[in-house]
Scaffold this motif. Sequence first.
Motif, short mmCIF file in Angstrom:
data_model
loop_
_atom_site.label_atom_id
_atom_site.label_comp_id
_atom_site.label_asym_id
_atom_site.label_seq_id
_atom_site.Cartn_x
_atom_site.Cartn_y
_atom_site.Cartn_z
N GLY A 107 -6.15 -2.31 4.76
CA GLY A 107 -5.44 -1.80 5.89
C GLY A 107 -4.44 -0.54 5.76
N ILE A 108 -4.32 -0.23 4.51
CA ILE A 108 -3.55 0.92 4.03
C ILE A 108 -3.88 2.14 4.99
CG2 ILE A 108 -4.86 1.77 2.13
CD1 ILE A 108 -2.28 2.68 0.70
N THR A 109 -3.11 3.10 5.52
CA THR A 109 -3.13 4.20 6.29
C THR A 109 -3.35 5.43 5.39
OG1 THR A 109 -0.99 4.84 6.26
CG2 THR A 109 -1.52 3.19 8.13
N SER A 110 -4.10 6.35 6.08
CA SER A 110 -4.32 7.57 5.56
C SER A 110 -3.17 8.26 5.21
CB SER A 110 -5.29 8.67 6.24
OG SER A 110 -4.81 8.79 7.32
N ARG A 111 -2.12 8.16 5.95
CA ARG A 111 -0.78 8.89 5.75
C ARG A 111 -0.26 8.09 4.35
NH1 ARG A 111 3.59 9.59 10.07
NH2 ARG A 111 2.23 11.31 10.64
N GLU A 112 -0.33 6.89 4.15
CA GLU A 112 0.18 6.11 2.96
C GLU A 112 -0.42 6.45 1.67
OE1 GLU A 112 2.69 4.17 0.39
OE2 GLU A 112 3.13 4.93 2.41
N GLY A 155 -7.20 12.83 12.87
CA GLY A 155 -7.87 11.36 12.44
C GLY A 155 -8.42 10.80 13.79
N GLY A 156 -8.72 9.50 13.79
CA GLY A 156 -9.04 8.71 14.94
C GLY A 156 -10.53 9.20 15.43
N ASP A 228 -4.90 12.38 4.63
CA ASP A 228 -4.72 13.38 5.68
C ASP A 228 -5.16 14.66 5.19
OD1 ASP A 228 -3.58 11.49 7.18
OD2 ASP A 228 -1.51 11.84 6.74
#
Length: 360
Positions: A107-112, A155-156, A228
Amino acid sequence: MVAIHNNAPALTLRAGTDAIAHLREYGLRAGDVDIVPGAAGGPKALGINGLDQAVFGDFLPRAPRRRTLIGASIGSWRFAAIAMGQDPAKGLARLAELYTCQRFPKGITSREVSHRCAAMLSDLLQDRDQHILHNQNYRLVIVVIRSRGLMARSGGLGLGLGLAGLIGTNFFSRQATGLFMERGLVYPDGSPLPVGPLNDFTTHHISLGAENLRAALLASAAIPMVLDGVTGLPGAPDGVYRDGGMLDYHLDLPYQSRGIVLYPHFTDRVIPGWFDKPLRWRNGDPKRLRRLLLVSPSREYLASLPHGKLPDRTDFKHYLGDDAGREAYWRKAVGESQRLGDEFLELVESGKLMDRIQPL
């Protein structure tokens, strides 16, 4: 870790027509190597770390000279690790360990992920940016793409639709993917690059300096939906910059070498773009690669590894919740890769390299 040796060949060697003629007459001499490509491939780089250490830590230093290192994605990071100090093997070992220790929870985000990769790059380079920029032996070329259309979305759904369009278009025409991306080559000012005219895609030549080195390295590894993109790359046209391997996965470029293009690689195939992987009919252009010597792990070597393959990004999913298990597996693969380097040096020194070369 001590590598386990057996009688099966660890390496596959393939070469272009002009490279075969050159090697038949002169053998492989370090002084003849003027270009080294470095492919995209993520953790696969760990699986040839021992080969890299032999090439850059032993073989090429026998004949120091100005060489061009052209890298996409992890290839550019490998070359930054090589060029950042006086001990390429030490830099490569550091990159392998830093990459191995990366942990990405579900579940880690692309930003993180982007933040963690930036921190990893900082740990790798420390304060050695100037060593890379002014290295007397190695001139770094970082390959990126400039996103177009929906591929420039952050994104998205928009980016997802852009990727779907890119994949579908690529199936029918690689050249038509220029609707979605343009090539960027980021390198220090000076003599022209040793590549012929790049008329296949719009190509931007971007000056590499202290102000954009790290941003370019991050952009070159920015896989869409995973990291990102980099917006506002200093010195480059406005836009969102991403993983150079999407367009130039295995760097099928019109090399203009006067000697040998030495290619330590993950596989014995040159695949033009990332989305060409399943398209078995789409391979590198033999005319572009006629001076190339490709050195890669053999099928026998791969079969001897855990899971029968080099490390790759699927391992993060396979070992989800067991980072220690993945790290142990990757470290074993790094240790085993010393066999690749040992065999390469043995073939060079014994003069038996030509006995093993197959046409590209």
